[in-house]
Write an enzyme that holds these catalytic residues in place. Structure first.
Site, PDB file in Angstrom:
ATOM      1  CG  ASP A   1      -2.009  -1.131   1.010  1.00 52.04           C
ATOM      2  OD1 ASP A   1      -2.192  -1.548   0.062  1.00 52.04           O
ATOM      3  OD2 ASP A   1      -2.573  -1.477   2.235  1.00 52.04           O
ATOM      4  CD  GLU A   2       3.051   2.441   4.615  1.00 48.69           C
ATOM      5  OE1 GLU A   2       4.315   2.224   4.769  1.00 48.69           O
ATOM      6  OE2 GLU A   2       2.266   2.690   5.565  1.00 48.69           O
ATOM      7  CB  CYS A   3       4.976   2.949  -3.111  1.00 50.42           C
ATOM      8  SG  CYS A   3       3.251   3.936  -3.563  1.00 50.42           S
TER       9      CYS A   3
END
Length: 424
Positions: free
Chosen positions: A357-359
């Site tokens: 989700d945070e790349c």
């Protein structure tokens, strides 16, 4: 597909390892695990093919002669709802399942691809294109012998996977997804595509390794799926990979020594005359570009910004601790003990999902690889989810497709062609 079966497939709960034969009466068990609907088998006289994804004992045919099936019967054996229910309900490893078929279709087709050199066909069937050295190697073999397969068999090698297209041995199927598991061994990650196999019951195979499905292979590697998940780079091109194999194989038996030495000299000459160096892969070059080693040892390469540190973060657990948890899960006896170990593994999955989700896509990929390489059935669903998401976010959708099909038809043993063993 029946409504009962649709509900079962869409149910997000974990599949009970006992399937339709489950003896558990505990309500909590039935809340936590799903069980296949009790569907009566149809067409009992039809010759069926089944496989057990985690059965350690490969299928051995009682006879080399296989009765032919019609095209409809072949497709039915893959797509029939009731047959699918039977496959899942019987997918638990059992010492009584040693005769389970490891093939997905019967090789009774009348319609085959020609000896294809068009890379669009390879992309259509296998989601990747084949490199120039693959075609050039076949061309050199073809000039040497009218019977390429016998030439390779004389040195204990078998041409598999994409080579079946060049040999005109690949049947045309309506369900093209099945090509993605044609000669895909148990521990073969999507990046690894087998093209050669040691003849016989050995599971030693050699294949191309790509970091990205749209890029050229980085190297050729070996794996022996009967031993472990380790993928070891051996060469930069197929001439060097075959030369490596022959140099090792000639010392295995005095009967093989002369044939291996003779062909290895020719392979070296062919490679050098076509601009391919016949030397082993320099592993240091791989270490420089990989973001982490991974459980299979070949590492992964993903975009990573050193300044912002976006693209990858270390897993919440060390590889040593993860291996210990996997071992505890394999050795666990009873549902309560398994649930306890699974709860210990869950943070690894949760934090890797947060990283996605945070790349930090590399983290999800590394964690998914670890779960995949464990080979543990209870972790299959999480491995598929993490890997599919990671590949999609990395724009490697072809690999996402491969892992989804592979996990659906994951098989152990040396005979993982679509139609089972083709060794002559």
């Amino acid at each position: 597909m029946s409504n009962e079966w649709k509900e079962y497939v869409s149910d997000p709960r974990t599949i009970c390892k006992y399937g339709a034969k489950c003896y558990q009466k505990n309500p909590d068990h039935h809340k936590s695990y799903k069980h296949p609907p009790n569907l009566k088998a149809k067409g009992k006289d039809r010759q069926r093919t089944r496989f057990t994804p985690y059965d350690k004992k490969p299928f051995k045919a009682d006879s080399e002669d296989v009765k032919p099936q019609s095209q409809d019967a072949i497709l039915d054996s893959v797509t029939n709802d009731d047959t699918c229910a039977e496959k899942l309900s019987d997918s638990t490893p059992s010492p009584n399942n040693s005769k389970e078929a490891n093939r997905l279709i019967e090789d009774n087709h009348d319609n085959y691809y020609g000896k294809e050199t068009n890379n669009n066909i390879y992309k259509e069937c296998f989601q990747v294109e084949m490199p120039d050295d693959f075609f050039k190697f076949y061309e050199c073999l073809n000039e040497e012998s009218s019977s390429i397969e016998h030439l390779m068999a004389s040195v204990n090698l078998e041409m598999i996977g994409p080579f079946d297209l060049l040999l005109g041995k690949l049947p045309k199927l309506d369900n093209k997804d099945l090509y993605l598991v044609h000669w895909r061994f148990f521990y073969d990650v999507p990046e690894f595509q087998a093209v050669l196999k040691k003849k016989g019951k050995s599971e030693l195979h050699i294949g191309y390794f790509r970091d990205n499905p749209n890029d050229k292979p980085v190297f050729l590697a070996k794996n022996d799926s009967s031993k472990d998940c380790i993928i070891t780079p051996v060469a930069e091109n197929i001439f060097a990979a075959v030369y490596w194999f022959l140099q090792n194989e000639k010392s295995s038996s005095p009967f093989m020594s002369i044939a291996c030495q003779k062909l290895s000299e020719k392979v070296k000459k062919w490679g050098e005359s076509n601009g391919y160096k016949v030397e082993e892969y320099e592993k240091k070059s791989r270490i420089k570009i990989q973001i982490c080693k991974t459980f299979h040892g070949a590492g992964i390469v993903v975009p990573y910004n050193k300044k912002t540190q976006i693209g990858y973060r270390k897993l919440v657990e060390s590889n040593a601790n993860i291996k210990k948890m996997f071992q505890k899960l394999e050795e666990a006896s009873g549902e309560a003990e398994k649930s306890k170990v699974l709860s210990e593994i869950q943070p690894l999955i949760t934090y890797s999902s947060i990283a996605l989700d945070e790349c930090d896509f590399g983290t999800g990929l590394e964690a998914g690889m670890a779960l995949f390489c464990s080979g543990i059935q209870e972790l299959q669903s999480s491995a598929t989810s993490l890997l599919s998401s990671s590949y999609t976010l990395l724009k490697r959708e072809e690999f996402a497709k491969i892992i989804q099909v592979h996990m659906k038809h994951r098989r152990k043993g040396p005979d993982v062609a679509l139609w089972g063993n083709k060794i002559q």
